[in-house]
Design an enzyme around this catalytic site. Sequence first.
Site, PDB file in Angstrom:
ATOM      1  N   PHE A  88      -6.701  10.276   1.844  1.00 43.27           N
ATOM      2  CA  PHE A  88      -7.373   8.952   1.760  1.00 43.27           C
ATOM      3  C   PHE A  88      -7.287   8.758   2.787  1.00 43.27           C
ATOM      4  CE2 PHE A  88      -7.342   4.581   2.937  1.00 43.27           C
ATOM      5  CZ  PHE A  88      -9.058   4.194   2.333  1.00 43.27           C
ATOM      6  N   ASP A 159       3.864  11.045   0.963  1.00 44.42           N
ATOM      7  CA  ASP A 159       2.900  10.448   0.801  1.00 44.42           C
ATOM      8  C   ASP A 159       2.874  10.244  -0.744  1.00 44.42           C
ATOM      9  OD1 ASP A 159       0.789   8.818   0.192  1.00 44.42           O
ATOM     10  OD2 ASP A 159      -0.613   9.922   2.176  1.00 44.42           O
ATOM     11  N   HIS A 162       0.168   7.512  -4.874  1.00 43.81           N
ATOM     12  CA  HIS A 162      -0.449   7.819  -5.975  1.00 43.81           C
ATOM     13  C   HIS A 162       0.804   8.224  -6.877  1.00 43.81           C
ATOM     14  CE1 HIS A 162      -4.038   9.949  -4.155  1.00 43.81           C
ATOM     15  NE2 HIS A 162      -3.800   8.505  -3.717  1.00 43.81           N
ATOM     16  N   GLN A 185      -1.658  -1.697  -3.000  1.00 47.40           N
ATOM     17  CA  GLN A 185      -2.858  -1.938  -2.926  1.00 47.40           C
ATOM     18  C   GLN A 185      -3.166  -1.997  -4.516  1.00 47.40           C
ATOM     19  OE1 GLN A 185      -6.131   0.410  -3.900  1.00 47.40           O
ATOM     20  NE2 GLN A 185      -7.172  -1.492  -3.540  1.00 47.40           N
ATOM     21  N   LYS A 188      -3.030   0.593  -7.183  1.00 47.02           N
ATOM     22  CA  LYS A 188      -2.787   1.592  -7.298  1.00 47.02           C
ATOM     23  C   LYS A 188      -1.986   1.050  -9.050  1.00 47.02           C
ATOM     24  CE  LYS A 188      -3.142   3.412  -3.630  1.00 47.02           C
ATOM     25  NZ  LYS A 188      -4.014   3.214  -3.078  1.00 47.02           N
ATOM     26  N   ARG A 217      13.791  -6.514  15.529  1.00 39.09           N
ATOM     27  CA  ARG A 217      15.305  -7.700  15.821  1.00 39.09           C
ATOM     28  C   ARG A 217      15.991  -7.563  14.545  1.00 39.09           C
ATOM     29  NH1 ARG A 217      13.352 -14.201  15.565  1.00 39.09           N
ATOM     30  NH2 ARG A 217      15.429 -14.783  16.451  1.00 39.09           N
ATOM     31  N   TYR A 224      17.234 -13.759  20.173  1.00 45.75           N
ATOM     32  CA  TYR A 224      15.990 -12.658  20.423  1.00 45.75           C
ATOM     33  C   TYR A 224      16.283 -11.478  20.965  1.00 45.75           C
ATOM     34  CZ  TYR A 224      13.410 -17.151  19.175  1.00 45.75           C
ATOM     35  OH  TYR A 224      13.387 -18.532  17.957  1.00 45.75           O
ATOM     36  N   ARG A 234       6.572  -7.136   7.634  1.00 44.12           N
ATOM     37  CA  ARG A 234       7.727  -7.634   6.776  1.00 44.12           C
ATOM     38  C   ARG A 234       6.465  -7.964   5.516  1.00 44.12           C
ATOM     39  NH1 ARG A 234       9.858 -10.288  11.147  1.00 44.12           N
ATOM     40  NH2 ARG A 234       8.445 -12.144  10.568  1.00 44.12           N
TER      41      ARG A 234
END
Length: 386
Positions: A88, A159, A162, A185, A188, A217, A224, A234
Site C-alpha cells: 500500500f 511496516d 498487516h 484502520q 485492519k 512539547r 509552551y 496524538r
Amino acid sequence: MSPRPAPVFPDWPQFDDTERRALDRALSQGQWWRMGGTEVETFEQEFADHHGAPHALAVTNGTHALELALQAMGAGPGTEVIVPGFTFISSSQAAQRIGAVAVPVDVDPDTYNIDVAAVAAAITPRTRVIMPVHMAGLMADMDALDKVAADAGVQVLQDAAHAHGARWQGKRVGELGSVAAFSFQNGKLMTAGEGGAVLFPDEERYEQAFLRHSCGRPRTDRRYHHQVAGTNMRMNEFSAAVLRAQLTRLDAQIAVREQRWRHLSALLARIPGVRPQGDDPRADRNPHYMAMFRLPAWSEERRNLLVDRLVEAGIPAFAAFRAIYRTAAFWETGAPDETVDAVAERCPNVDAISQDCVWLHHRTLLASEQDLTDTAAIVAELVAAV
C-alpha cells in the site's frame, strides 16, 4: 455470476458490550485526550506487552506511525528509504512526506515480501532505513534483512500494518530489536476506525517520537517550550478504549484464521491456474490480514473482471495493490531519479503480482470451513468462466 448461494461471512469490524463499556469508561473519566486520561497510556502498555516491546506510542493512524518512526530513525531530506514496490502506498509516501527518497525494490514471487538480494543491491551511502512490509501478515525474512542492515550500517523499520500478533521464529514483532509500525484502520486486524502505533526497542527514540507526535512539547510543559519541530499525532481516549477491547480478541481470531487459511489455501491450490500466497516456516505465527492468491500470466483486465464477478457472487474480493511506481502520486515528490520503465525493469515480480493477484478480506477466514469450501468452489467456477 455463480449460481451457488453466497457463503456467509462475519461482519467486520466486530464489537460487543466490551467496546460499549470501554467507551463509557473513557467518557466517564471526564478527560478525553491522552494528556488527561488513562486509556491511551494503558493501551500503549498493553499493546507493547502483547508484542514483546519495551515501548509503544499510539498515534492517529498507520501512515503517521510510519512517518514518525522514520523521523525518529533519522530519515529525511538527503536520505533514502528502501521499500517494496508491492505494498500500500503509505509505505513509500511516509518517507516521501518527510523529505526522503523512497526507493522501490522487487519482492519474492511466492511470499510477496521484499526481496533481500534486491535490498542489498539498492543500498547506497544515502540509505538510512530498510522498510520491509509483512505482506498479509506473513513476516519478511528478518534474519537476512537484519544482516544486510547491520553490514551496511542502516536501520530496519518493520511496516507491520498487516502483522498484529505475528511471530518470526518464536519472536514477536517487538522482540526483534527493530522499530515497528502498526495500523488500526477500519479493515485492519484490530481497529478503532483509524489509529496507529509504533513499537520502539529503546527509550531514546521513543522519547524523541513522543515529542514529535505532540507538537514538540514535553509532557509536563506548562510554558509552551516546544523543543523540536513536530505535529499533532496524538490518539484520543475513545480510540484507545476501543482498541483495548479489540486487543482482547486478537489471539483467538488469529487462531481461527490460521486454521481456516490452511483449509482454504489447500482448496485454492487445486484449482488449475491458481497459486495461493506461499509460506515461510520461520514465520511461525501468521495473523492472515488477507487471503491472497495469484493467477500467473493473467492480464490485469482479466483479473479485474474476476474480482468483479467474485463480488457479485458475495465474496469480499479485491484487486491487489498497484505497483507504487505505477501511480502518479509516487512521482510527485521524493521519487528516485529514474524513469518508470527503469524501476519496473528491476521489479519484474512486483509488476506481475500487481497484475495477477487477488485478495480476500480477512473476515472470510473467520467463516466456517463449509463456507470456505463453498468459496473455493465459486472461485474455481469463475476462474474457468472469466
